[in-house]
Every structure is written in structure tokens, then in C-alpha cells.
Design an enzyme around this catalytic site. Sequence first.
Site, PDB file in Angstrom:
ATOM      1  N   GLY A   1       0.829  -1.209   0.000  1.00 29.20           N
ATOM      2  CA  GLY A   1       0.000   0.000   0.000  1.00 29.20           C
ATOM      3  C   GLY A   1       0.857   1.250   0.000  1.00 29.20           C
ATOM      4  O   GLY A   1       0.607   2.196  -0.759  1.00 29.20           O
TER       5      GLY A   1
ATOM      6  N   ILE B   1      29.571 -23.670  11.144  1.00 28.87           N
ATOM      7  CA  ILE B   1      29.378 -22.244  11.413  1.00 28.87           C
ATOM      8  C   ILE B   1      30.361 -21.387  10.621  1.00 28.87           C
ATOM      9  O   ILE B   1      30.143 -20.192  10.444  1.00 28.87           O
ATOM     10  CB  ILE B   1      29.496 -21.931  12.911  1.00 28.87           C
ATOM     11  CG1 ILE B   1      30.925 -22.131  13.412  1.00 28.87           C
ATOM     12  CG2 ILE B   1      28.510 -22.755  13.727  1.00 28.87           C
ATOM     13  CD1 ILE B   1      31.176 -21.534  14.784  1.00 28.87           C
TER      14      ILE B   1
ATOM     15  N   MET C   1      35.069 -16.821  15.661  1.00 24.21           N
ATOM     16  CA  MET C   1      35.548 -18.088  15.109  1.00 24.21           C
ATOM     17  C   MET C   1      35.468 -18.035  13.583  1.00 24.21           C
ATOM     18  O   MET C   1      35.188 -17.006  12.995  1.00 24.21           O
ATOM     19  CB  MET C   1      34.707 -19.246  15.664  1.00 24.21           C
ATOM     20  CG  MET C   1      34.862 -19.441  17.172  1.00 24.21           C
ATOM     21  SD  MET C   1      33.762 -20.704  17.850  1.00 24.21           S
ATOM     22  CE  MET C   1      34.599 -22.205  17.336  1.00 24.21           C
TER      23      MET C   1
ATOM     24  N   MET D   1       0.394 -14.034  12.870  1.00 29.25           N
ATOM     25  CA  MET D   1      -0.121 -13.001  11.965  1.00 29.25           C
ATOM     26  C   MET D   1      -0.089 -13.501  10.519  1.00 29.25           C
ATOM     27  O   MET D   1       0.675 -14.390  10.177  1.00 29.25           O
ATOM     28  CB  MET D   1       0.679 -11.715  12.122  1.00 29.25           C
ATOM     29  CG  MET D   1       0.592 -11.131  13.522  1.00 29.25           C
ATOM     30  SD  MET D   1       1.478  -9.577  13.735  1.00 29.25           S
ATOM     31  CE  MET D   1       0.274  -8.416  13.126  1.00 29.25           C
TER      32      MET D   1
ATOM     33  N   ILE E   1       6.133  -8.045   7.710  1.00 28.52           N
ATOM     34  CA  ILE E   1       6.389  -9.327   8.355  1.00 28.52           C
ATOM     35  C   ILE E   1       5.587 -10.452   7.705  1.00 28.52           C
ATOM     36  O   ILE E   1       5.723 -11.607   8.089  1.00 28.52           O
ATOM     37  CB  ILE E   1       6.114  -9.282   9.870  1.00 28.52           C
ATOM     38  CG1 ILE E   1       4.612  -9.178  10.164  1.00 28.52           C
ATOM     39  CG2 ILE E   1       6.883  -8.188  10.541  1.00 28.52           C
ATOM     40  CD1 ILE E   1       4.271  -9.516  11.592  1.00 28.52           C
ATOM     41  N   ASP E   2       4.732 -10.109   6.725  1.00 35.64           N
ATOM     42  CA  ASP E   2       3.936 -11.146   6.050  1.00 35.64           C
ATOM     43  C   ASP E   2       4.667 -11.781   4.869  1.00 35.64           C
ATOM     44  O   ASP E   2       4.286 -12.846   4.404  1.00 35.64           O
ATOM     45  CB  ASP E   2       2.611 -10.561   5.542  1.00 35.64           C
ATOM     46  CG  ASP E   2       1.656 -10.236   6.680  1.00 35.64           C
ATOM     47  OD1 ASP E   2       1.804 -10.844   7.752  1.00 35.64           O
ATOM     48  OD2 ASP E   2       0.785  -9.377   6.501  1.00 35.64           O
TER      49      ASP E   2
ATOM     50  N   ARG F   1      -0.587 -32.979  25.848  1.00 33.23           N
ATOM     51  CA  ARG F   1      -0.777 -31.523  25.799  1.00 33.23           C
ATOM     52  C   ARG F   1      -0.685 -31.045  24.360  1.00 33.23           C
ATOM     53  O   ARG F   1       0.170 -31.495  23.593  1.00 33.23           O
ATOM     54  CB  ARG F   1       0.290 -30.837  26.654  1.00 33.23           C
ATOM     55  CG  ARG F   1       0.279 -29.328  26.541  1.00 33.23           C
ATOM     56  CD  ARG F   1       0.923 -28.690  27.734  1.00 33.23           C
ATOM     57  NE  ARG F   1       0.084 -28.849  28.918  1.00 33.23           N
ATOM     58  CZ  ARG F   1       0.545 -28.705  30.165  1.00 33.23           C
ATOM     59  NH1 ARG F   1       1.811 -28.454  30.377  1.00 33.23           N
ATOM     60  NH2 ARG F   1      -0.262 -28.824  31.187  1.00 33.23           N
TER      61      ARG F   1
ATOM     62  N   GLN G   1       5.172 -10.518  17.519  1.00 36.86           N
ATOM     63  CA  GLN G   1       6.013 -10.880  16.373  1.00 36.86           C
ATOM     64  C   GLN G   1       6.680  -9.673  15.724  1.00 36.86           C
ATOM     65  O   GLN G   1       7.566  -9.830  14.900  1.00 36.86           O
ATOM     66  CB  GLN G   1       5.176 -11.636  15.346  1.00 36.86           C
ATOM     67  CG  GLN G   1       4.705 -12.981  15.876  1.00 36.86           C
ATOM     68  CD  GLN G   1       3.664 -13.601  14.975  1.00 36.86           C
ATOM     69  OE1 GLN G   1       2.516 -13.201  14.940  1.00 36.86           O
ATOM     70  NE2 GLN G   1       4.078 -14.591  14.230  1.00 36.86           N
TER      71      GLN G   1
END
Length: 786
Positions: free
Chosen positions: A121, A534, A578, A215, A166-167, A208, A307
Amino acid sequence: KMSSMDLEKLKMTGAGRAIAVLTSGGDAQGMNAAVRAVTRMGIYVGAKVYLIYEGYQGLVDGGDNIKLAHWHSVTNIIQQGGTVIGSARCKAFTTREGRLAAAFNLVKKGITNLCVCGGDGSLTGANIFRNEWSSLLEELVQKGRITDTLAKQHDHLNIVGLVGSIDNDFCGTDMTIGIIDAIMTTAQRSDTRHIYSNNRCSGIHHQRTFVLEVMGRHCGYLALVSALASGADWLFIPEAPPQEGWEDRMCARLEGSRIKGSRLNIVIVAEGAIDINGKPISSTYIKDLVVKRLGYDTRVTVLGHVQRGGTPSAFDRILSSKLGVEAVVALLEASPDTPACVIGLSGNHAVRLPLMECVEMTKLVQTAMNEKRFNETIKLRGGSFENNWNIYKLLAFQRPAQSSNFSLAILNVGAPAPGMNAAVRSAVRIALAHGHKVYAVQDGYQGLANGTVYEMEWHKVAGWTGQGGSLLGTKRTLPNKNMEKIVETIAKYNISALLVIGGFEAYEGVLQLFEARSRYDELCIPMCVIPATISNNVPGTDFSLGADTAVNAAMEGCDKIKQSATGTKRRVFVVETMGGYCGYLATSTGIAVGADAAYIYEEPINIHDLKTNVEHLAEKMKKDIQRGLVLRNEKCHENYTTDFIHRLYSSEGKGIFDCRVNVLGHLQQGGAPSPFDRNFGTKLGVRAIQWISERLTENYRQGRVFANSPDTACVLGLNRKVISFMPVTELKAVTDFEHRMPKVQWWFNLRPMLKMLAKYQTSFCEYVPGEIEHVTRRSISIDSGF
């Protein structure tokens, strides 16, 4: 690449130009990094940069809402959430009168270049503003508010957009600013519930279920990747409504997992989830259904704006920095005939996307959803979305098949890396779904030699996705030391294929096994390496499992280190990372934390460089900078050690700043894997087994597997946007075995950006400007691999 002459031309273009940046719509993590990058890159090329506060409302109101920025205006904001310049919805800008006021405010400041960070938008509004610009100026002249001369001096407006959402619902770009943080929040909440459930349920035989509502009113991307990252049992997204009778099927699935020994179920539902008839599916309805049908203790968590909060991830900070720098270059290169563009991400490169092509493609998605063409909706979301959806269905709904007569062994090699367990889990389950017998090998090639092999079952890998380290155990030992024993184990268990998940030793080991095929027929089997380290130093891939988690860990450590000096006198921190000889970790962390320098082996340093850096930092400290940060890769230089650099800065900074040293060490290797590494590992595990299954079928002859060609021993990697299988023999030529890394590394082109954002007058000739990519159904169908 941009030559030094091109850079001088760019600086000449920038001189006298004015650029404004605003954030609009809902805020998204990473927006501050984008504002910082646009501001500093603009100043770097000689332009005046203005910050527009409170979004389009500030643009309409003018006055103090439009402020000239200087270099230090954006100091220390990269780690802050939200947007420091504010973001507001603005009805006035949707009217002609509002846009007229906005145009007047820009012209009075001499601004004809606008960078807008927001959703579709906000970006559509910017394009309308641009198209009306000439007529707005004409009206201002007619009303006597500006002169005809002023109007001619500002006769066109350049617009560049950055997508903050975020969508992740904007077509054309792989990732939008803020999406990674939203996924991380969801995954962390899933983990918290998991631990809480295990603690409460210890010794108690009851079930449970957690229902997480995330969202996403119109787009299920956030829910989908969160489901992959958390290993959710059931998922509801607007793009794929469940068929009639879904209640029965979901309850049967949850009950089935209990029978197999699981005491925890996770159900993720996007806030816009609907059934096949368009009726909303609420988290409350799901909870009541589970309680009524199964009697399980069921809790609902609605994450909502949680979020949007928190500290931006390393991915979002680096992404926003890349996009912000490219936005300035695109603005300065724009002409009146250049269409408005959005800076997006394609693979790991910034690209320029025609704004209206993106908007039109995004509208097509909503139209398909409205017309209930859901299969087409998923395709229009793009190849990555479709691939994620297919992999989720594979892992969630497939079950062990009848025997295929093939067996494969899975082992971890090298140092533990976050994401290894996610890859093992998906590989085991997909292999069982293909009917293969699956063996787990403890302690890498050493374990294969010792015969520490056991058979894996479906339920044995439950809950592995979010766990760090290596649950299989891992060692650095290479096969050459134990080749005979390895061959004996392969023969004993009739192993038909090997899946090796690990770092440089994993790749080097498979190369050794391949080269030993001429001596041992037992090694003529498909072999696949999933890079997991890593250090991100495995040839054949842009990213290795674990690298994203490590960069985030290093970034969080540096954030805390910098924060520790708040309120004290001026201080510089020397931080060791590292990575072996590979500078990826130091460079990426440096960009994410706004470091003043990052020393790496690939870019040799001398005493002159160190002297320049110290003097540069001292000059900054004399003004209004309170803290400095210098990163050093552990093996960047034999003699210029971390202690040496600390002593040098301490001595030369005396009277100006003091200095402290920190060694991050194995902090970077531990912790739960990031959502990127969980999803990446999950996808690589699936792809590896699919590839192995194809090779097994192709090379099955006379009752046995015999695979001897180079393309049956490969590294599975992500290169730009495409998952690829590179033969280890081909990779040998591009490998620096002495320093255990590829000879050429894509991320090295990020180095000039790091230096520029730290205010070094550095050569920018290595900068690679973004290419124009058109947004079509074909272009969005390419899987980005995430």
C-alpha cells in the site's frame, strides 16, 4: 562491478542532490538498518539526506518532520527494533490535497529523490505520487506557492521502494524486511511451550496440545515456515484451506502421534485461515475441538504484535543494509524515463524490480484466493512458498513405506553445527517414506570405521528440529586413516548410500571415499554431503547449516558488549570471532552490528592498515561517538593477534578512549538453531534423500547398487537461488585445502559496504550494482531454496 571511475561519476551525480527516506505502514524489524544504510550511503556519495518522521503524515505536515541528517543521526540504531523515525498510517496522503502538500514540502527542501520503506500500500501510494508529480507542481505554480523556475528545477521525482512487511506477501523478492524476526519469535515461542510441556509432563501420562495463532490475514508464509521450524503437527494457512471433514483427520493425526509416544502436539494457524467454503477457522475453535474430541490439555497462544517486537536478527540487519545501499545507487542512476523500482532480494543479491510489476503480481494472488483457485494461489506465491508447502506436507503426512531393498547410513562429521539435527530428522523420515532402511552412525567417519551403527525409526527423530549440537555425535577424523574398516562396515550392513552432514571434513572425506572407489567396489555407492558448519567454508554452496545461527549468536554477543559501555567514558571493544581462515562470520557479524572494522585472512592487513584504523576511530571518538567495535577473525593474521591489536588500540587510544578485549569462542557454536537453519536443514535433508533415491534406482544392476560416475558423489548446496548437486571432483579445483575454504567466496563483495557504512573513504570498485529483474509468473516460480 562498479569501477573507480563509475564511483567518481556517482559521487559527482550525488553532489548537490537531495534524498529523503521515510518508513510507512506497520513497522518491521530491520527498518532502522535500512534507514541507517540509506542515510550513510547518501552522505558517502555527497548527497544531502533528509529523514522524514512519522511516514507519509510527516511528509504531508512538513516542518520539523523533515530534518536534514548527518552521519551521526543514525549512530547506534541498527540494533533497535521498530523504526526510530516513526511510521504512521496517513489518510491525508490518499487525497490529492494531501499529496499536493507533500510535493510542496519536498520542493521547498530541494528533494527529488524519495526512498520509501513499507508494504505494498505504501509503495503503491509512492508510485501514484510520482506519476502525479508534474501536475502537482503545475498546480503549486498556478496557486503561487512556488515559482515556475523552482518547478523546472524539480521537474521529476525519483522513487525507490524497500519492502518492509512481516507477512512476506510482496511478489518478486525472496524476503521482505522483518519477516525473519517474526519467524524467529514464533519458533522461540514454540520452543518455550515445548520445554514447559516436557517439564510439566515429566512422569505424568497426559497429552498436551498448543495452538499458536500467528499473523497473516492474507498470506500464510509466516505460519508455513514457522510450522517447518517448529515441526508442527498441523497447519492452517489461507492459501490452502482444508477439505471437508478436516476435523476428523486432524484429530486422528494428533491421536496417532500420541500412540507413537509423543506427549506434545503443536498446531499453527494463520489469523486469516479459512476452510474450503471460506469460513474462518479460529484458534479457539481448534482448541475446543481438540478438548471435546480427544480430551487433551490444550492451550492457545495468540502471538499478535509480539512478532513485531524485539531486536532485529542478523539476517534482517544485513538484508536491510544491502537494500538500503542499493536504493541510493538506484536513485542516483535514475532518469525521468526510469520506472519506479523496488529493491528486492534474489538469492543473496540485491536486485531492482519494477514496482508496478510487483504490485500487479501481488494483486493476482489475492484475485486467485478470492475466486477460490487455491492451487494457483500457491504457485503465484512463488517457487519458495510452493516448495515449503510441499515439504511440509511430505514430512507431516507421509509414513514409512514397504521395503525398497535399499539401506542408507547417515553420519555427522566435523564440529557440531546448529541445524544438523533438523537435517537428520527430515532425511530419516523421507528415507523411511521411500521404504529405505536407515542407519545412524555415531561419531562420524570414526564411528563408521568402528561399526557404531544402529537402525533409525520414525519416532526416534521426533522433536529434533529445534535442538542444537549433534545428537548423532560427530568427530573430525577423515576416512583415509580407517578406509579398510569403513569398507568392512559398509559391507556388513549392506549400506547402499551415504548421507554425510558436516563441515569441510565431511566434503574432504567424501572426496577421499570417491578416490578410493578404484580400490573398493563397496564405495561405489551414492554419496551426498549436506554442508553444516558455522564457518561457512564448504565449497559448492553459498550457505552452510549453522552459519546463520552463529552470526546471530555473535551479533547478540556484540550487542551486549556494546551495551555494557552505556553511560561510561569512550570505549573500544576488540572482539575475536571463530571461522578458521574463513572470514564470513566476522564480515557478516561486522555488518550486522555496525562494526568499525573486521579483520579477516582473505583481506591481508599490514601495520599501515592498523594505524589507519586506529587513527580513524580516534577521530570519531573525539566527536560524539561513545563506543567502537573492532572484529578479528581468529586466524586473520599469524602475528597480528587479538592481544596485539588490543594492545595497539589501548596504546594509541590513550587519552581518547580505553580498550577492552572479548573472545566469543564456542558461544557462536551453541544454542538452538535459528529458524533459517531449521528450515534450511529440513529442506536439504529432503532434497538429499530424493537425490539419493534417484541415484539408487538409476545405478541398481543385477541385485546390487554400483555407482561409479563423478555425479554420484556430490555436495548439496544453495547457489544464488538454486539448490544444486556439485560433484566433489569438480569442487576439488576450486578448493584451497591448506586453508580449508573455497578459493573464491561470494560474500567478499560485502566488504566495501561494511567499510563505507563505517565512514572509510574506501574504493567501491568491488561493488556489484543490482540488476533489473522483471517480475513474471516464470521469474517467481524459481525456488529460492530457503
